[in-house]
Design an enzyme around this catalytic site. Structure first.
Site, PDB file in Angstrom:
ATOM      1  N   HIS A  56      52.023  37.982  41.772  1.00 38.10           N
ATOM      2  CA  HIS A  56      51.756  37.963  43.258  1.00 38.10           C
ATOM      3  C   HIS A  56      50.818  36.491  43.252  1.00 38.10           C
ATOM      4  CE1 HIS A  56      49.990  38.323  47.322  1.00 38.10           C
ATOM      5  NE2 HIS A  56      51.244  39.034  47.456  1.00 38.10           N
ATOM      6  N   ASP A  74      45.966  44.006  38.432  1.00 39.68           N
ATOM      7  CA  ASP A  74      46.239  43.693  39.894  1.00 39.68           C
ATOM      8  C   ASP A  74      47.154  44.969  39.836  1.00 39.68           C
ATOM      9  OD1 ASP A  74      47.314  43.954  42.226  1.00 39.68           O
ATOM     10  OD2 ASP A  74      48.226  42.032  42.084  1.00 39.68           O
ATOM     11  N   GLN A  92      50.384  47.383  43.405  1.00 43.59           N
ATOM     12  CA  GLN A  92      51.667  48.005  43.591  1.00 43.59           C
ATOM     13  C   GLN A  92      51.732  49.244  42.901  1.00 43.59           C
ATOM     14  OE1 GLN A  92      54.382  47.214  45.530  1.00 43.59           O
ATOM     15  NE2 GLN A  92      53.053  45.394  46.483  1.00 43.59           N
ATOM     16  N   LYS A 131      48.419  49.957  50.784  1.00 39.98           N
ATOM     17  CA  LYS A 131      49.467  50.195  49.938  1.00 39.98           C
ATOM     18  C   LYS A 131      49.675  51.599  49.737  1.00 39.98           C
ATOM     19  CE  LYS A 131      50.236  45.659  48.885  1.00 39.98           C
ATOM     20  NZ  LYS A 131      51.407  44.898  49.548  1.00 39.98           N
ATOM     21  N   CYS A 137      55.800  36.312  47.918  1.00 35.74           N
ATOM     22  CA  CYS A 137      54.562  35.895  47.309  1.00 35.74           C
ATOM     23  C   CYS A 137      54.388  35.849  45.984  1.00 35.74           C
ATOM     24  CB  CYS A 137      53.289  36.427  47.978  1.00 35.74           C
ATOM     25  SG  CYS A 137      52.865  36.226  49.631  1.00 35.74           S
TER      26      CYS A 137
END
Length: 404
Positions: A121, A198, A201, A224, A362
């Site tokens: 991202h 990260d 997700q 999320k 993104c």
């Protein structure tokens, strides 16, 4: 038994209509929906104990402080974090990554190398580019293949004593690929590099164990994972957080201030300047409670069913191509129809009450790799149904008839 119809009753927004059609919400990778149980916690905060935290001696402040710090403990326990002060409350994943990248300005220099995966991202690309511009360090890219998987052989070859930091997403927001982060972390540590993952997700789909992974930094956004927007967390090992300077100056992050010198507070407050998103933090904890009550094993199994069903049904459509066919992936299907722009398909689907995401998500380097302008992305959560996938398939077929 996983009772999706009973779960759907927890989400008021799923009862609404869009353009005269029942809402089919398939944009969960952008943001998940919020259950009534979390909404009630938000209302309760503002209705009953809205106050600033940590510094107040009055009852409301103490109640708010207790609830906020209880949420930190919930986050710590959920991610199996060793110490509560290794949980830094932020505004979300982007804030968390910028906090770390800013801190590394004093830890990297010209000649050092930073490794980033090809499927990141923008939030996990741009801050590191800015760091390289400030320091003269070099940014190197771990390549991906046509299936949307990282080329791990190349990654291992790229690692060297020059490597100072590796950053990668746990799960790709654009493709749904589940990356081999344990292998990435272990290999980086062998050359003395730190690793930031990260987890934005990944958090809705699985429980990441910080002690088992032995990762140095891990980031999550509450929105999320059925929580509110504007709040998230940064996990950092105590030894690394101790090396990084404060990201922002102000109230709360200080031990003592004079016009001659300021000393900083201990962790986690060193990185939590100003009044935080108190209600958001408390609701973040409530969202974690909600997801754990359902159970992440049950969520993963059900979402895998949805992924398989959607993949099979969509591939029956002539001219439809799915991008991201990794062996290990989560409930995201990115696709295009030959001869059609994804924006046009998404616009027609919206008229039918179907919410999907279109564009480069993104993650423009991924689209450049495939030489496409973007994709239509349908991303599924545990409250979606196979019937909604059928509506999506019929909607795509109708869009094709209108556009071709």
């Amino acid at each position: 038994m996983f009772d999706v119809q009973n779960i759907r009753k927890d989400f008021p927004i799923l009862n609404r209509e869009v353009n005269g059609k029942p809402l089919v919400y398939l944009d969960n990778a952008a943001t998940s929906q919020t259950p009534q149980q979390v909404i009630d916690v938000i209302v309760d905060y503002y209705a009953n104990y809205n106050a600033n935290i940590h510094r107040g001696v009055h009852t409301l402040s103490q109640e708010a402080t207790d609830k906020y710090e209880q949420a930190r403990i919930k986050i710590q326990e959920h991610f199996n974090i060793k110490k509560a002060h290794e949980v830094i409350m932020t505004s979300g994943t982007t804030h968390s990554i910028n906090l770390v990248s800013n801190g590394f300005s004093s830890l990297v220099k010209e000649g050092d190398e930073l490794l980033v995966s090809a499927m990141e991202h923008h939030s996990n690309i741009v801050p590191w580019q800015m760091l390289c511009e400030r320091t003269g360090a070099e940014l190197k890219v771990i390549p991906m293949n046509a299936q949307g998987e990282l080329v791990m052989e190349d990654y291992h070859k790229m690692l060297s004593e020059k490597t100072k930091l590796v950053f990668c997403n746990h799960i790709s927001n654009a493709l749904g690929t589940i990356n081999p982060i344990q292998e990435i972390i272990d290999a980086a540590h062998k050359v003395g590099a730190a690793v930031l993952i990260d987890g934005a997700q990944a958090a809705p789909h699985l429980k990441a164990d910080m002690q088992s992974l032995d990762v140095d930094f891990y980031t999550v956004s509450a929105h999320k994972i059925c929580g509110p927007t504007g709040v998230g967390m940064l996990y950092g090992k105590e030894e690394w957080l101790g090396k990084l300077p404060p990201y922002q100056g102000g109230g709360e992050m200080i031990a003592e201030v004079t016009f001659e010198k300021t000393t900083y507070a201990d962790l986690p407050h060193k990185f939590e300047a100003g009044t935080p998103n108190i209600c958001g933090g408390i609701a973040f904890g409530a969202a974690i409670d909600y997801m754990n009550a359902i159970g992440f094993d049950a969520i993963a199994a059900y979402e895998n069913e949805l992924l398989k069903y959607a993949t099979n049904e969509l591939l029956k459509i002539d001219g439809l191509k799915i991008y991201g066919t990794a062996e290990k992936k989560t409930s995201v299907v990115s696709f295009n129809i030959k001869g059609l722009h994804p924006y046009d398909i998404g616009s027609i689907l919206d008229k039918l009450g179907i919410a999907v995401r279109t564009g480069h998500h993104c993650a423009q380097p991924i689209m450049d790799y495939y030489k496409i302008p973007g994709t239509v992305r349908a991303s599924f959560a545990f409250y979606n149904t196979k019937e909604e996938i059928d509506v999506l398939v019929k909607g795509v077929e109708r869009a094709m008839k209108m556009l071709l």
